[in-house]
Motif scaffolding. Structure first.
Motif, PDB file in Angstrom:
ATOM      1  N   LYS A 131      -2.569  -5.179  -9.432  1.00 55.44           N
ATOM      2  CA  LYS A 131      -3.183  -5.089 -10.489  1.00 55.44           C
ATOM      3  C   LYS A 131      -4.508  -4.329 -10.385  1.00 55.44           C
ATOM      4  CE  LYS A 131      -2.957  -9.634 -11.209  1.00 55.44           C
ATOM      5  NZ  LYS A 131      -3.121 -10.992 -11.734  1.00 55.44           N
ATOM      6  N   ILE A 132      -4.243  -3.059 -10.466  1.00 57.37           N
ATOM      7  CA  ILE A 132      -5.531  -2.278 -10.214  1.00 57.37           C
ATOM      8  C   ILE A 132      -5.505  -0.663 -10.981  1.00 57.37           C
ATOM      9  CG2 ILE A 132      -4.979  -1.390  -7.949  1.00 57.37           C
ATOM     10  CD1 ILE A 132      -7.812  -1.150  -7.192  1.00 57.37           C
ATOM     11  N   TYR A 133      -6.516  -0.249 -11.456  1.00 57.06           N
ATOM     12  CA  TYR A 133      -6.086   0.953 -11.853  1.00 57.06           C
ATOM     13  C   TYR A 133      -6.385   2.226 -10.962  1.00 57.06           C
ATOM     14  CZ  TYR A 133      -6.997   4.993 -14.745  1.00 57.06           C
ATOM     15  OH  TYR A 133      -6.900   6.590 -15.317  1.00 57.06           O
ATOM     16  N   SER A 134      -5.594   3.249 -11.063  1.00 61.74           N
ATOM     17  CA  SER A 134      -5.826   4.473 -10.399  1.00 61.74           C
ATOM     18  C   SER A 134      -5.535   5.826 -11.179  1.00 61.74           C
ATOM     19  CB  SER A 134      -5.257   4.351  -9.081  1.00 61.74           C
ATOM     20  OG  SER A 134      -5.082   5.970  -8.494  1.00 61.74           O
ATOM     21  N   ASP A 135      -6.255   6.647 -11.079  1.00 62.19           N
ATOM     22  CA  ASP A 135      -5.775   7.907 -12.020  1.00 62.19           C
ATOM     23  C   ASP A 135      -5.037   8.773 -11.460  1.00 62.19           C
ATOM     24  OD1 ASP A 135      -7.553   8.869 -10.242  1.00 62.19           O
ATOM     25  OD2 ASP A 135      -9.258   9.489 -11.622  1.00 62.19           O
ATOM     26  N   ASP A 136      -4.613   8.375 -10.154  1.00 61.18           N
ATOM     27  CA  ASP A 136      -3.713   9.346  -9.330  1.00 61.18           C
ATOM     28  C   ASP A 136      -2.252   8.618  -9.643  1.00 61.18           C
ATOM     29  OD1 ASP A 136      -2.016  10.396  -7.506  1.00 61.18           O
ATOM     30  OD2 ASP A 136      -3.359  10.177  -5.765  1.00 61.18           O
ATOM     31  N   VAL A 137      -1.510   9.323 -10.325  1.00 60.75           N
ATOM     32  CA  VAL A 137      -0.108   8.834 -10.719  1.00 60.75           C
ATOM     33  C   VAL A 137       0.898   8.319  -9.439  1.00 60.75           C
ATOM     34  CG1 VAL A 137      -0.284   9.959 -13.168  1.00 60.75           C
ATOM     35  CG2 VAL A 137       0.838  10.977 -10.935  1.00 60.75           C
ATOM     36  N   ASP A 138       0.419   9.030  -8.389  1.00 60.72           N
ATOM     37  CA  ASP A 138       1.309   8.733  -7.096  1.00 60.72           C
ATOM     38  C   ASP A 138       0.692   7.747  -6.234  1.00 60.72           C
ATOM     39  OD1 ASP A 138       3.377  10.820  -7.794  1.00 60.72           O
ATOM     40  OD2 ASP A 138       1.890  12.368  -7.166  1.00 60.72           O
ATOM     41  N   ALA A 139      -0.474   7.112  -6.782  1.00 64.09           N
ATOM     42  CA  ALA A 139      -1.196   6.135  -5.968  1.00 64.09           C
ATOM     43  C   ALA A 139      -0.050   4.862  -5.535  1.00 64.09           C
ATOM     44  CB  ALA A 139      -2.186   5.469  -6.775  1.00 64.09           C
ATOM     45  N   TYR A 140      -0.264   4.528  -4.158  1.00 65.71           N
ATOM     46  CA  TYR A 140       0.392   3.257  -3.815  1.00 65.71           C
ATOM     47  C   TYR A 140      -0.025   2.396  -2.956  1.00 65.71           C
ATOM     48  CZ  TYR A 140       0.608   6.271   0.597  1.00 65.71           C
ATOM     49  OH  TYR A 140       0.098   6.969   1.835  1.00 65.71           O
ATOM     50  N   GLY A 141       0.405   1.086  -2.929  1.00 65.48           N
ATOM     51  CA  GLY A 141      -0.336   0.219  -2.088  1.00 65.48           C
ATOM     52  C   GLY A 141       0.389  -0.329  -0.752  1.00 65.48           C
ATOM     53  N   LEU A 142      -0.326  -0.671   0.168  1.00 58.99           N
ATOM     54  CA  LEU A 142       0.336  -1.143   1.376  1.00 58.99           C
ATOM     55  C   LEU A 142      -0.391  -2.658   1.753  1.00 58.99           C
ATOM     56  CD1 LEU A 142      -0.013   2.014   3.790  1.00 58.99           C
ATOM     57  CD2 LEU A 142       2.074   1.229   2.763  1.00 58.99           C
ATOM     58  N   LYS A 143       0.590  -3.423   2.101  1.00 60.52           N
ATOM     59  CA  LYS A 143       0.051  -4.695   2.479  1.00 60.52           C
ATOM     60  C   LYS A 143      -0.273  -4.758   4.067  1.00 60.52           C
ATOM     61  CE  LYS A 143       1.190  -9.726   2.624  1.00 60.52           C
ATOM     62  NZ  LYS A 143       1.975 -10.813   2.378  1.00 60.52           N
ATOM     63  N   VAL A 144      -1.525  -5.150   4.253  1.00 70.72           N
ATOM     64  CA  VAL A 144      -2.265  -5.164   5.651  1.00 70.72           C
ATOM     65  C   VAL A 144      -1.761  -6.317   6.570  1.00 70.72           C
ATOM     66  CG1 VAL A 144      -4.083  -4.687   7.158  1.00 70.72           C
ATOM     67  CG2 VAL A 144      -3.798  -3.260   5.162  1.00 70.72           C
ATOM     68  N   LYS A 145      -1.274  -6.182   7.846  1.00 67.33           N
ATOM     69  CA  LYS A 145      -1.034  -7.489   8.353  1.00 67.33           C
ATOM     70  C   LYS A 145      -1.636  -7.233   9.882  1.00 67.33           C
ATOM     71  CE  LYS A 145       2.887  -9.614   6.163  1.00 67.33           C
ATOM     72  NZ  LYS A 145       4.231 -10.140   6.691  1.00 67.33           N
ATOM     73  N   GLY A 146      -2.385  -7.959  10.418  1.00 70.78           N
ATOM     74  CA  GLY A 146      -3.012  -7.987  11.705  1.00 70.78           C
ATOM     75  C   GLY A 146      -4.585  -7.742  11.431  1.00 70.78           C
ATOM     76  N   ASP A 147      -5.301  -8.296  12.709  1.00 72.46           N
ATOM     77  CA  ASP A 147      -6.803  -8.261  12.378  1.00 72.46           C
ATOM     78  C   ASP A 147      -7.673  -7.171  13.230  1.00 72.46           C
ATOM     79  OD1 ASP A 147      -6.622 -10.652  11.072  1.00 72.46           O
ATOM     80  OD2 ASP A 147      -6.091 -11.716  12.795  1.00 72.46           O
ATOM     81  N   SER A 148      -6.679  -6.040  13.842  1.00 75.52           N
ATOM     82  CA  SER A 148      -7.628  -5.065  14.506  1.00 75.52           C
ATOM     83  C   SER A 148      -8.696  -4.338  13.562  1.00 75.52           C
ATOM     84  CB  SER A 148      -6.659  -4.227  14.833  1.00 75.52           C
ATOM     85  OG  SER A 148      -5.945  -3.297  13.896  1.00 75.52           O
ATOM     86  N   MET A 149      -8.569  -4.550  12.199  1.00 76.34           N
ATOM     87  CA  MET A 149      -9.573  -3.748  11.463  1.00 76.34           C
ATOM     88  C   MET A 149     -10.506  -4.878  10.910  1.00 76.34           C
ATOM     89  SD  MET A 149      -7.803  -0.701   9.598  1.00 76.34           S
ATOM     90  CE  MET A 149      -6.635   0.539  11.071  1.00 76.34           C
ATOM     91  N   TRP A 150     -10.527  -6.049  11.335  1.00 75.73           N
ATOM     92  CA  TRP A 150     -11.612  -7.191  10.781  1.00 75.73           C
ATOM     93  C   TRP A 150     -13.004  -6.659  11.186  1.00 75.73           C
ATOM     94  CZ3 TRP A 150     -15.068 -10.287  12.559  1.00 75.73           C
ATOM     95  CH2 TRP A 150     -15.603 -11.386  11.631  1.00 75.73           C
ATOM     96  N   PRO A 151     -14.072  -6.725  10.360  1.00 70.12           N
ATOM     97  CA  PRO A 151     -13.941  -7.640   9.056  1.00 70.12           C
ATOM     98  C   PRO A 151     -13.459  -6.783   7.671  1.00 70.12           C
ATOM     99  CG  PRO A 151     -16.169  -7.188   9.671  1.00 70.12           C
ATOM    100  CD  PRO A 151     -15.345  -6.560  10.452  1.00 70.12           C
ATOM    101  N   ARG A 152     -13.305  -5.438   8.149  1.00 67.50           N
ATOM    102  CA  ARG A 152     -13.471  -4.432   6.983  1.00 67.50           C
ATOM    103  C   ARG A 152     -12.019  -4.655   6.248  1.00 67.50           C
ATOM    104  NH1 ARG A 152     -14.709  -1.773   2.765  1.00 67.50           N
ATOM    105  NH2 ARG A 152     -14.187   0.258   2.591  1.00 67.50           N
ATOM    106  N   ILE A 153     -10.865  -4.823   7.060  1.00 67.67           N
ATOM    107  CA  ILE A 153      -9.752  -4.878   6.241  1.00 67.67           C
ATOM    108  C   ILE A 153      -9.191  -6.218   7.035  1.00 67.67           C
ATOM    109  CG2 ILE A 153      -7.411  -3.915   5.755  1.00 67.67           C
ATOM    110  CD1 ILE A 153      -8.475  -1.197   6.396  1.00 67.67           C
ATOM    111  N   GLN A 154      -8.721  -7.101   6.037  1.00 60.28           N
ATOM    112  CA  GLN A 154      -8.684  -8.559   6.850  1.00 60.28           C
ATOM    113  C   GLN A 154      -6.792  -8.625   6.396  1.00 60.28           C
ATOM    114  OE1 GLN A 154     -11.070 -12.009   5.924  1.00 60.28           O
ATOM    115  NE2 GLN A 154     -12.385 -10.787   5.158  1.00 60.28           N
ATOM    116  N   SER A 155      -6.334  -9.310   7.435  1.00 59.68           N
ATOM    117  CA  SER A 155      -4.797  -9.513   7.229  1.00 59.68           C
ATOM    118  C   SER A 155      -4.569 -10.151   6.125  1.00 59.68           C
ATOM    119  CB  SER A 155      -4.365 -10.368   8.362  1.00 59.68           C
ATOM    120  OG  SER A 155      -2.979 -10.560   8.527  1.00 59.68           O
ATOM    121  N   GLY A 156      -3.581  -9.772   5.226  1.00 58.30           N
ATOM    122  CA  GLY A 156      -3.239 -10.055   4.022  1.00 58.30           C
ATOM    123  C   GLY A 156      -3.559  -9.366   2.806  1.00 58.30           C
TER     124      GLY A 156
END
Length: 248
Positions: A131-156
């Motif tokens: 549930k998020i707006y993007s003005d790019d009609v081809d935008a897509y989402g990816l679920k992230v799993k793993g902690d190698s980019m913590w704390p910037r990107i957290q698992s889940g």
């Protein structure tokens, strides 16, 4: 020299609401004052003046902040939101009303399993929506799993990727090489035109690749909490809550 007119109580209240929204949303959306300044076509100090109630907000500024923070104009300034609505209704031309951020959803196309050094193993399958707006009609989402980019990107959490957004030095990007390796990195160019990618958590050395080695490089526009996720069944049960996505 004329003394600058002080802001009214209403204008100060608008600035306070804006500053609170910016503090709440900037980390989630991965934006800063420089990004907003570029959107507005002003310098960073002008953005700071809006946030701190030095200069009064105007319709253009409110619309730009609403786009960047993914909120409605009325959440920033109810009175200016009405001005924007009146301006939109007063023209005979067909316009897109920029005062209120449209509700939208982005398709989740798979899961990204984070390995060392920002490497990503992908499992691609449609398994829900964000549930998020993007003005790019081809935008897509990816679920992230793993902690190698913590704390910037957290698992889940989820990353929103916009393939049609121009990438600039310093942006976070999703990269796929022609050999099929996937990465989430920070992009920069070297002096000789090669691409340099650094890790988000600064735990690994930069990687330098020639442009010919890159299959795709897409802009990462947002990091989204799991609360913004809905599965396909939930969306079918709530058909009037969100509009259907538009993809090419």
């Amino acid at each position: 020299m004329n003394k600058k007119k002080p802001l009214s109580e209403e204008q100060l209240a608008d600035a306070a609401r804006l500053k609170s929204l910016y503090a709440l949303k900037r980390k989630e959306l991965g934006i800063n004052q420089e990004d907003i300044a570029e959107e507005l076509g002003v310098n960073q100090s002008a953005v700071s003046h809006y946030l701190n109630g030095v200069n009064p907000l105007n319709p253009n500024a409110v619309a730009a902040f609403a786009r960047m923070l993914q909120v409605s104009a009325s959440e920033i300034s109810p009175s200016i939101a009405q001005q924007i609505m009146s301006l939109a209704k007063s023209t005979d031309d067909e316009v897109e009303y920029i005062g209120i951020m449209p509700t939208g959803i982005v398709k989740v196309i798979g899961e990204a399993f984070l390995g060392i050094d920002g490497a990503v193993d992908m499992i691609e399958s449609h398994n829900g929506w964000l549930k998020i707006y993007s003005d790019d009609v081809d935008a897509y989402g990816l679920k992230v799993k793993g902690d190698s980019m913590w704390p910037r990107i957290q698992s889940g959490e989820y990353v929103v990727v916009e393939p049609n957004t121009s990438v600039r030095s310093g942006d976070e990007v999703f990269v796929r090489t022609i050999e099929g390796h996937n990465m989430i990195k920070i992009f920069n160019k070297t002096r000789d035109g090669d691409y340099q990618y650094t890790s988000i958590n600064n735990a690994h050395k930069p990687i330098t690749l020639e442009p010919s080695q890159i299959d795709k490089m897409h802009y990462v526009s947002a990091i989204v909490k799991p609360t913004k996720y809905i599965d396909s069944c939930e969306r079918e049960q709530r058909p009037n809550v969100l509009p259907p996505p538009s993809y090419n």
